[in-house]
Design a protein around this motif. Structure first.
Motif, PDB file in Angstrom:
ATOM      1  N   ASP A 263       0.946  -1.011   0.028  1.00 58.60           N
ATOM      2  CA  ASP A 263      -0.062   0.049  -0.022  1.00 58.60           C
ATOM      3  C   ASP A 263       1.096   1.229   0.179  1.00 58.60           C
ATOM      4  N   GLU A 264       0.817   2.112  -1.216  1.00 58.12           N
ATOM      5  CA  GLU A 264       1.743   3.320  -1.208  1.00 58.12           C
ATOM      6  C   GLU A 264       0.771   4.552  -0.989  1.00 58.12           C
ATOM      7  N   ARG A 265      -0.280   4.272  -0.466  1.00 66.53           N
ATOM      8  CA  ARG A 265      -1.367   5.505  -0.292  1.00 66.53           C
ATOM      9  C   ARG A 265      -0.798   6.112   1.117  1.00 66.53           C
ATOM     10  N   ALA A 266      -0.424   7.291   1.010  1.00 68.56           N
ATOM     11  CA  ALA A 266      -0.092   8.058   2.337  1.00 68.56           C
ATOM     12  C   ALA A 266      -1.531   8.580   3.151  1.00 68.56           C
ATOM     13  N   LYS A 267      -2.360   8.885   2.258  1.00 69.20           N
ATOM     14  CA  LYS A 267      -3.679   9.055   2.793  1.00 69.20           C
ATOM     15  C   LYS A 267      -4.811   8.286   2.073  1.00 69.20           C
ATOM     16  N   ILE A 268      -5.919   8.054   2.898  1.00 72.19           N
ATOM     17  CA  ILE A 268      -7.069   7.084   2.559  1.00 72.19           C
ATOM     18  C   ILE A 268      -8.309   7.990   2.997  1.00 72.19           C
ATOM     19  N   PRO A 269      -9.352   7.769   2.018  1.00 69.46           N
ATOM     20  CA  PRO A 269     -10.640   8.279   2.799  1.00 69.46           C
ATOM     21  C   PRO A 269     -10.981   7.852   3.936  1.00 69.46           C
ATOM     22  N   ASP A 270     -11.497   8.693   4.988  1.00 62.19           N
ATOM     23  CA  ASP A 270     -11.889   8.315   6.158  1.00 62.19           C
ATOM     24  C   ASP A 270     -13.065   7.419   6.111  1.00 62.19           C
ATOM     25  N   PRO A 271     -12.770   6.035   6.649  1.00 60.56           N
ATOM     26  CA  PRO A 271     -13.664   5.009   6.544  1.00 60.56           C
ATOM     27  C   PRO A 271     -15.037   5.351   7.414  1.00 60.56           C
ATOM     28  N   GLU A 272     -14.729   6.036   8.476  1.00 50.40           N
ATOM     29  CA  GLU A 272     -15.755   6.394   9.413  1.00 50.40           C
ATOM     30  C   GLU A 272     -16.637   7.784   9.009  1.00 50.40           C
ATOM     31  N   ALA A 273     -16.203   8.447   7.941  1.00 49.67           N
ATOM     32  CA  ALA A 273     -16.984   9.543   7.790  1.00 49.67           C
ATOM     33  C   ALA A 273     -18.539   9.207   7.069  1.00 49.67           C
ATOM     34  N   VAL A 274     -19.295  10.222   6.999  1.00 51.25           N
ATOM     35  CA  VAL A 274     -20.696   9.905   6.527  1.00 51.25           C
ATOM     36  C   VAL A 274     -21.048  11.133   5.865  1.00 51.25           C
ATOM     37  N   LYS A 275     -21.627  10.920   4.752  1.00 53.48           N
ATOM     38  CA  LYS A 275     -22.232  12.017   3.914  1.00 53.48           C
ATOM     39  C   LYS A 275     -23.346  12.690   4.714  1.00 53.48           C
ATOM     40  N   PRO A 276     -23.533  13.991   4.803  1.00 50.68           N
ATOM     41  CA  PRO A 276     -24.567  14.652   5.810  1.00 50.68           C
ATOM     42  C   PRO A 276     -25.838  14.532   4.831  1.00 50.68           C
ATOM     43  N   ASP A 277     -26.881  14.828   5.655  1.00 47.29           N
ATOM     44  CA  ASP A 277     -28.155  14.316   4.908  1.00 47.29           C
ATOM     45  C   ASP A 277     -28.524  15.430   3.896  1.00 47.29           C
ATOM     46  N   ASP A 278     -28.096  16.596   4.255  1.00 45.32           N
ATOM     47  CA  ASP A 278     -28.642  17.678   3.292  1.00 45.32           C
ATOM     48  C   ASP A 278     -27.677  17.920   2.199  1.00 45.32           C
ATOM     49  N   TRP A 279     -26.795  16.979   1.691  1.00 43.85           N
ATOM     50  CA  TRP A 279     -25.899  17.061   0.699  1.00 43.85           C
ATOM     51  C   TRP A 279     -26.512  16.529  -0.499  1.00 43.85           C
ATOM     52  N   ASP A 280     -26.715  17.591  -1.491  1.00 44.21           N
ATOM     53  CA  ASP A 280     -27.286  17.311  -2.503  1.00 44.21           C
ATOM     54  C   ASP A 280     -26.404  16.997  -3.881  1.00 44.21           C
ATOM     55  N   GLU A 281     -26.075  15.850  -4.229  1.00 45.31           N
ATOM     56  CA  GLU A 281     -24.820  15.523  -5.083  1.00 45.31           C
ATOM     57  C   GLU A 281     -25.629  15.913  -6.402  1.00 45.31           C
ATOM     58  N   ASP A 282     -26.768  16.181  -6.657  1.00 49.28           N
ATOM     59  CA  ASP A 282     -27.552  16.120  -7.989  1.00 49.28           C
ATOM     60  C   ASP A 282     -27.595  17.868  -8.296  1.00 49.28           C
ATOM     61  N   ALA A 283     -27.231  18.626  -7.470  1.00 47.63           N
ATOM     62  CA  ALA A 283     -27.408  19.913  -7.594  1.00 47.63           C
ATOM     63  C   ALA A 283     -26.478  20.418  -8.664  1.00 47.63           C
ATOM     64  N   PRO A 284     -26.859  21.414  -9.645  1.00 46.22           N
ATOM     65  CA  PRO A 284     -26.105  21.775 -10.664  1.00 46.22           C
ATOM     66  C   PRO A 284     -25.293  22.593 -10.293  1.00 46.22           C
ATOM     67  N   ALA A 285     -23.866  22.703 -10.944  1.00 42.09           N
ATOM     68  CA  ALA A 285     -23.011  23.753 -10.619  1.00 42.09           C
ATOM     69  C   ALA A 285     -23.353  25.364 -11.143  1.00 42.09           C
ATOM     70  N   LYS A 286     -24.066  25.337 -12.211  1.00 41.30           N
ATOM     71  CA  LYS A 286     -24.446  26.655 -12.523  1.00 41.30           C
ATOM     72  C   LYS A 286     -26.142  26.703 -12.675  1.00 41.30           C
ATOM     73  N   ILE A 287     -26.538  27.813 -12.328  1.00 40.61           N
ATOM     74  CA  ILE A 287     -28.108  28.115 -12.338  1.00 40.61           C
ATOM     75  C   ILE A 287     -28.394  29.356 -13.048  1.00 40.61           C
ATOM     76  N   GLU A 288     -29.638  29.656 -13.640  1.00 42.59           N
ATOM     77  CA  GLU A 288     -29.911  30.715 -14.109  1.00 42.59           C
ATOM     78  C   GLU A 288     -30.187  32.022 -13.064  1.00 42.59           C
ATOM     79  N   ASP A 289     -29.611  33.163 -13.468  1.00 43.65           N
ATOM     80  CA  ASP A 289     -29.752  34.330 -12.567  1.00 43.65           C
ATOM     81  C   ASP A 289     -31.194  34.783 -12.276  1.00 43.65           C
ATOM     82  N   PRO A 290     -31.597  34.352 -11.021  1.00 36.84           N
ATOM     83  CA  PRO A 290     -32.840  34.928 -11.071  1.00 36.84           C
ATOM     84  C   PRO A 290     -33.560  36.317 -10.974  1.00 36.84           C
ATOM     85  N   ASP A 291     -32.252  37.126 -10.684  1.00 34.69           N
ATOM     86  CA  ASP A 291     -32.384  38.430 -10.549  1.00 34.69           C
ATOM     87  C   ASP A 291     -32.297  39.191 -12.192  1.00 34.69           C
TER      88      ASP A 291
END
Length: 538
Positions: A263-291
């Motif tokens: 194993d040559e990986r000095a860092k690995i993803p934290d196995p105990e970390a959990v994605k927050p409930d309000d994390w929306d992975e489907d939200a687009p990076a850009k949206i129309e300017d409502p103003d």
């Protein structure tokens, strides 16, 4: 070069201020002027007289090129074996010339003249050098007159073999030592390579010295003549010099392989970390300017481009072969004065709710083992050479070079066993070039500033140089006060006392006037009485 200059400046200050400013030495002004002129001449006279250097001891090779001849040198007449036919010939030109800049009258050198060509030239030594009990000193000068993009200026000491033929000198001609500068891109090198035969397998191997421990860039870019010296000693030590300033058994196991679970990986993803409930992975990076609002005058029904009404179908247009002809599109004239045409769309802005795909934060890998490397084993071809100085003897000096820059200047080659002989040779040749180059450099203050950038301790000397004359001026020239310098005067009285004195003086003056008038009247009466008495008696 800067220390003598500063000493001269200090000498001028000391002599001038100590003698001129002091009244006691004023009579020595004539001698001060003479001393001042002498110091200036010693410090700043740039005139040098060049005489072709002559070795002061036994040498194996010495060349100055001052006679303008290449009679002892042999141009290669062969071709480079691993090059294309159109560039394989050693057809690069050589010439004997003076330096382009900072010329020393009478001094000439060997110049590589051709760009992007192979060059090869060599000369036999006076006698072969045999590695026994005497040191080896190799020294020569190089000037990259036009800088250097990619190319070398190193020399090769050609091995003493029975088959050595200088007309056939090429890149694979056996050599004992290669020494000198080389550069390509931003890689600046000073080569010291010697070829050594492995007693175990009889292979001839190249041994490379460690890189020089100084920044070499300036020696390739300042367009000055630099002196390169290599000293090899019978005790197996060596030293390399530039401008007379001094500037190292295991192998990887070829059969070793990295384990599959390494194993040559000095860092690995934290196995105990959990994605927050309000994390929306489907939200687009850009949206129309409502103003955003559609600008006034926007023509929604007008296209941005329209067919050119003046275009005509070519006469040779064949609809069966070319398809239906359509006029070329041009910008819609109606849009020239409008704020825009076509369907208006709101501009896009960054989505404040965008978070992207969730990933667990990285933590230290508890199984980290480092980057895998093969284990070390004993080198089966390792041998300990107790006398590496005992190399293959050599009997010729050659330059076999390729360069993308022309006008590389070489001069004053010397090979000897005595360092003092090489030093004296350098003093009579390279030393004069250095003096001329220094005399032609920018003004003295610019040189001092440049020197201080490289050697910050010089600022102390500069400050002393300025402070010393000021201190001497204060010491000798500042006037001293004595008792005779002081003049006592009556202290002014207060204004009220002054007015009283003035009134008293006026009263006294009036009394004097009255007394004078009374005296004059008395005298007049006495005179009148005497005159009457005289008339009566008469």
């Amino acid at each position: 070069i800067y220390m003598p200059l500063l000493i001269c400046v200090l000498s001028v200050h000391i002599i001038s201020f100590a003698r001129v400013c002091s009244h006691r030495y004023y009579e020595h002004l004539h001698y001060v002027k003479m001393a001042f002129k002498t110091v200036l001449f010693m410090c700043f006279d740039p005139q040098v007289t060049y005489k072709t250097p002559v070795p002061t001891g036994d040498v194996y090779f010495a060349e100055t090129f001052d006679d303008g001849s290449l009679d002892r040198w042999q141009l290669s007449k062969t071709v480079k074996g691993d090059a294309d036919d159109d560039i394989a010939k050693y057809d690069g030109k050589w010439s004997v010339e003076q330096l382009k800049e900072n010329k020393v009258p009478g001094d000439q050198g060997l110049v590589l003249k051709s760009r992007a060509k192979h060059h090869a030239i060599a000369a036999m030594l006076n006698k072969p050098f045999i590695f026994q009990d005497e040191p080896l000193v190799i020294q020569y000068e190089v000037n990259f007159q036009d800088g250097i993009d990619c190319g070398g200026a190193y020399i090769k000491l050609l091995s003493d073999t029975g088959s050595l033929n200088l007309e056939q000198f090429h890149d694979r001609t056996p050599y004992t030592i290669m020494f000198g500068p080389d550069k390509c891109g931003e890689d600046y090198k000073l080569h010291f390579i010697f070829r050594h035969q492995n007693p175990l397998n009889k292979d001839v191997e190249e041994k490379h010295a460690k890189r020089a421990d100084v920044d070499l860039k300036k020696f390739y870019t300042d367009k000055k003549t630099h002196l390169y010296t290599l000293v090899l000693n019978p005790d197996n030590s060596y030293e390399m010099f530039i401008d007379q300033s001094s500037v190292s058994r295991e192998i990887d196991d070829p059969n070793d392989s990295k384990p599959e679970d390494w194993d040559e990986r000095a860092k690995i993803p934290d196995p105990e970390a959990v994605k927050p409930d309000d994390w929306d992975e489907d939200a687009p990076a850009k949206i129309e300017d409502p103003d955003a609002l559609k600008p006034e005058g926007w023509l929604d029904d007008e296209p941005e481009f329209v067919p050119d009404p003046n275009a005509e179908k070519p006469e040779d247009w064949d609809e069966e072969m070319d398809g239906e002809w359509e006029a070329p599109q041009i910008p819609n004239p109606a849009c020239e004065t409008a704020t825009g045409c076509g369907e208006w769309k709101r501009p896009m802005i960054n989505n404040p709710q965008y978070k992207g795909k969730w990933k667990a934060p990285l933590v230290d890998n508890p199984n980290y083992q480092g980057v895998w490397k093969p284990r070390k084993i004993d080198n089966p071809e390792f041998f300990e050479d107790l006398q590496p100085f005992r190399m293959i003897s050599f009997k010729a000096l050659g330059l076999e070079l390729w360069s993308m820059t022309s006008d590389i200047y070489f001069d004053n080659f010397i090979i000897t066993s005595h360092k003092e002989v090489a030093d004296r040779w350098a003093s009579d040749s390279w030393g004069l070039k250095k003096l001329v180059a220094s005399a032609n450099e920018p003004g003295i203050f610019s040189q001092l500033m440049i020197a201080a950038e490289e050697r910050p301790w010089l600022w102390v000397i500069y400050i002393l140089t300025v402070a010393l004359p000021i201190g001497l001026a204060v010491l000798f020239c500042w006037p001293k006060k004595s008792d005779d310098d002081y003049v006592y005067k009556k202290v002014d009285l207060p204004r009220g006392d002054v007015e009283e004195e003035e009134e008293e003086e006026e009263d006294e003056a009036a009394v004097v006037d009255d007394e004078d008038k009374v005296a004059e009247a008395a005298e007049s009466a006495q005179a009148a009485g005497e005159e009457t008495e005289h008339q009566t008696s008469g």
